[in-house]
Design a protein around this motif. Structure first.
Motif, PDB file in Angstrom:
ATOM      1  N   LEU A 179      66.921 -33.374  -7.631  1.00 23.30           N
ATOM      2  CA  LEU A 179      65.418 -33.981  -7.975  1.00 23.30           C
ATOM      3  C   LEU A 179      64.882 -33.240  -9.097  1.00 23.30           C
ATOM      4  O   LEU A 179      64.096 -34.041  -9.970  1.00 23.30           O
ATOM      5  CB  LEU A 179      64.454 -34.127  -6.852  1.00 23.30           C
ATOM      6  N   LEU A 180      64.856 -32.110  -9.331  1.00 25.90           N
ATOM      7  CA  LEU A 180      64.294 -31.325 -10.305  1.00 25.90           C
ATOM      8  C   LEU A 180      64.828 -31.676 -11.586  1.00 25.90           C
ATOM      9  O   LEU A 180      64.207 -32.126 -12.621  1.00 25.90           O
ATOM     10  CB  LEU A 180      64.567 -29.719 -10.289  1.00 25.90           C
ATOM     11  N   LYS A 181      66.037 -31.887 -11.741  1.00 24.22           N
ATOM     12  CA  LYS A 181      66.558 -32.214 -12.929  1.00 24.22           C
ATOM     13  C   LYS A 181      66.672 -33.969 -13.208  1.00 24.22           C
ATOM     14  O   LYS A 181      66.254 -34.072 -14.466  1.00 24.22           O
ATOM     15  CB  LYS A 181      68.406 -32.165 -12.999  1.00 24.22           C
ATOM     16  N   ALA A 182      66.429 -34.524 -12.301  1.00 26.25           N
ATOM     17  CA  ALA A 182      66.064 -35.977 -12.562  1.00 26.25           C
ATOM     18  C   ALA A 182      64.741 -36.268 -12.855  1.00 26.25           C
ATOM     19  O   ALA A 182      64.342 -37.128 -13.774  1.00 26.25           O
ATOM     20  CB  ALA A 182      66.194 -36.834 -11.137  1.00 26.25           C
ATOM     21  N   ARG A 183      63.719 -35.515 -12.461  1.00 24.60           N
ATOM     22  CA  ARG A 183      62.363 -35.410 -12.836  1.00 24.60           C
ATOM     23  C   ARG A 183      62.147 -35.114 -14.249  1.00 24.60           C
ATOM     24  O   ARG A 183      61.421 -35.866 -15.027  1.00 24.60           O
ATOM     25  CB  ARG A 183      61.511 -34.611 -12.027  1.00 24.60           C
ATOM     26  N   ALA A 184      63.121 -34.174 -14.843  1.00 27.38           N
ATOM     27  CA  ALA A 184      62.964 -33.935 -16.428  1.00 27.38           C
ATOM     28  C   ALA A 184      63.461 -35.117 -17.049  1.00 27.38           C
ATOM     29  O   ALA A 184      62.829 -35.638 -17.998  1.00 27.38           O
ATOM     30  CB  ALA A 184      63.915 -32.796 -16.457  1.00 27.38           C
ATOM     31  N   ILE A 185      64.711 -35.748 -16.633  1.00 24.54           N
ATOM     32  CA  ILE A 185      65.236 -36.836 -17.628  1.00 24.54           C
ATOM     33  C   ILE A 185      64.553 -37.905 -17.298  1.00 24.54           C
ATOM     34  O   ILE A 185      64.286 -38.558 -18.639  1.00 24.54           O
ATOM     35  CB  ILE A 185      66.642 -36.848 -16.741  1.00 24.54           C
ATOM     36  N   CYS A 191      60.853 -29.580 -17.004  1.00 22.14           N
ATOM     37  CA  CYS A 191      60.449 -29.502 -15.802  1.00 22.14           C
ATOM     38  C   CYS A 191      60.908 -28.060 -15.176  1.00 22.14           C
ATOM     39  O   CYS A 191      62.238 -27.792 -15.576  1.00 22.14           O
ATOM     40  CB  CYS A 191      61.343 -30.585 -15.024  1.00 22.14           C
ATOM     41  N   VAL A 192      59.997 -27.468 -14.632  1.00 21.52           N
ATOM     42  CA  VAL A 192      60.152 -26.194 -13.811  1.00 21.52           C
ATOM     43  C   VAL A 192      59.934 -26.179 -12.474  1.00 21.52           C
ATOM     44  O   VAL A 192      58.754 -26.569 -12.093  1.00 21.52           O
ATOM     45  CB  VAL A 192      59.247 -25.287 -14.600  1.00 21.52           C
ATOM     46  N   GLY A 193      60.958 -25.619 -11.761  1.00 23.32           N
ATOM     47  CA  GLY A 193      60.680 -25.640 -10.241  1.00 23.32           C
ATOM     48  C   GLY A 193      60.788 -24.162  -9.801  1.00 23.32           C
ATOM     49  O   GLY A 193      61.777 -23.565 -10.170  1.00 23.32           O
ATOM     50  N   LEU A 194      59.730 -23.768  -9.025  1.00 26.10           N
ATOM     51  CA  LEU A 194      59.798 -22.436  -8.469  1.00 26.10           C
ATOM     52  C   LEU A 194      59.797 -22.419  -7.280  1.00 26.10           C
ATOM     53  O   LEU A 194      58.830 -22.911  -6.499  1.00 26.10           O
ATOM     54  CB  LEU A 194      58.729 -21.559  -9.055  1.00 26.10           C
ATOM     55  N   ASN A 195      60.951 -21.720  -6.529  1.00 27.60           N
ATOM     56  CA  ASN A 195      61.199 -21.613  -5.065  1.00 27.60           C
ATOM     57  C   ASN A 195      60.884 -20.066  -4.657  1.00 27.60           C
ATOM     58  O   ASN A 195      60.917 -19.243  -5.431  1.00 27.60           O
ATOM     59  CB  ASN A 195      62.367 -22.508  -4.624  1.00 27.60           C
ATOM     60  N   ARG A 196      60.983 -19.919  -3.337  1.00 31.31           N
ATOM     61  CA  ARG A 196      60.987 -18.625  -2.800  1.00 31.31           C
ATOM     62  C   ARG A 196      62.383 -18.120  -2.324  1.00 31.31           C
ATOM     63  O   ARG A 196      63.464 -19.081  -2.459  1.00 31.31           O
ATOM     64  CB  ARG A 196      60.113 -18.534  -1.640  1.00 31.31           C
ATOM     65  N   THR A 197      62.647 -16.923  -1.621  1.00 34.72           N
ATOM     66  CA  THR A 197      63.693 -16.536  -1.401  1.00 34.72           C
ATOM     67  C   THR A 197      63.492 -15.992   0.251  1.00 34.72           C
ATOM     68  O   THR A 197      62.318 -15.913   0.631  1.00 34.72           O
ATOM     69  CB  THR A 197      64.429 -15.534  -1.976  1.00 34.72           C
ATOM     70  N   GLY A 198      64.354 -15.525   1.143  1.00 32.30           N
ATOM     71  CA  GLY A 198      64.194 -14.775   1.975  1.00 32.30           C
ATOM     72  C   GLY A 198      64.011 -15.684   3.424  1.00 32.30           C
ATOM     73  O   GLY A 198      64.219 -16.847   3.261  1.00 32.30           O
TER      74      GLY A 198
END
Length: 259
Positions: A179-185, A191-198
């Motif tokens: 979806l991140l890639k789709a939103r850019a296109i 389009c930048v998406g920042l997620n967390r880890t852990g």
């Protein structure tokens, strides 16, 4: 106007429901960021993790975390954005702040509350999209579950950069990537998406996959995306305009209004 915008995002393993520890964590990471970075992106609910314990965790708007963000913005001469649990007029909000280098700010309340986690039972949904104008760039910042709703993100105002801050679990990370890639296109936008880890206190595991895409869907960051890291990269207005002027896909978009 800045023809190039230098961005950093911090993919981190958040301390569960511990705002002081998370502010220390991000202070340490931000101190390592290069001079010249103009926008720092932090995750969704970056002081607490994705918690429904709003009664005990919520801050007033003009409280410690926004004060901290304003101090960071001024000291680093950069904009800072990320979301926090906020209480206002008896309601709780998953509220994103976009803080400018001078300490002024704009806010966005997450529009699509995550019903699968019963977020809608705790947090009041926002009703208005935010478009930030910063250094000649038009930026649309959104939060996590908003990613699944393309109409809300549809580029009807010629924004240049779409941002998603998130706590998006590993079990559904394939959707995040796609979806991140789709939103850019589809929006002819960076389009930048920042997620967390852990792992959070509710047992959900996160494996990051933070990324940045150009308007043709090419990934700009290409990192080992499951670890904790800080990424720095640049986006360029000339490249964006070249693609839009050559392909002109946005001029063929459907007309509609959002209620």
């Amino acid at each position: 106007m800045s023809e190039k915008l230098n961005i950093a995002f911090i993919q981190a393993n958040l301390h569960w429901e511990d705002a002081e520890a998370n502010r220390r964590l991000f202070s340490e990471e931000i101190a390592k960021i290069s001079e010249g970075v103009e926008l720092i992106i932090l995750p969704e609910m970056f002081t607490t993790g994705f918690s429904m314990n709003a009664e005990n965790l919520a801050e007033e708007t003009e409280a410690k975390t926004l004060t901290w963000m304003r101090e960071i913005a001024r000291s680093k001469s950069t904009a800072v954005t990320g979301s926090v649990i906020i209480t206002e007029n008896g309601n709780y909000y998953n509220r994103l702040f976009f803080v400018f280098p001078d300490g002024s700010y704009k806010l966005y309340d997450k529009r699509h509350t995550f019903t699968l986690a019963k977020e809608h039972l705790t947090y009041t949904a926002g009703t208005e999209r935010l478009i930030v104008e910063y250094k000649g760039w038009k930026i649309c910042p959104l939060v996590c579950y908003d990613l699944r709703f393309p109409v809300w993100a549809r580029n009807t105002v010629e924004y240049d950069l779409l941002i998603y801050v998130a706590n998006w679990p590993e079990k559904r990370v394939n959707a995040w990537d796609a979806l991140l890639k789709a939103r850019a296109i589809e929006n002819m936008s960076y389009c930048v998406g920042l997620n967390r880890t852990g792992e959070d206190g509710d047992g959900y595991v996160y494996n990051g996959h933070s990324a940045a895409y150009d308007p043709l869907g090419k990934e700009l960051t290409e990192l080992d995306r499951s670890d904790e890291f800080t990424a720095e990269f640049s986006i360029e207005k000339a490249s964006l305009n070249e693609v839009r002027n050559k392909l002109k896909f946005l001029q063929d978009r459907d007309n509609f209004t959002l209620n």
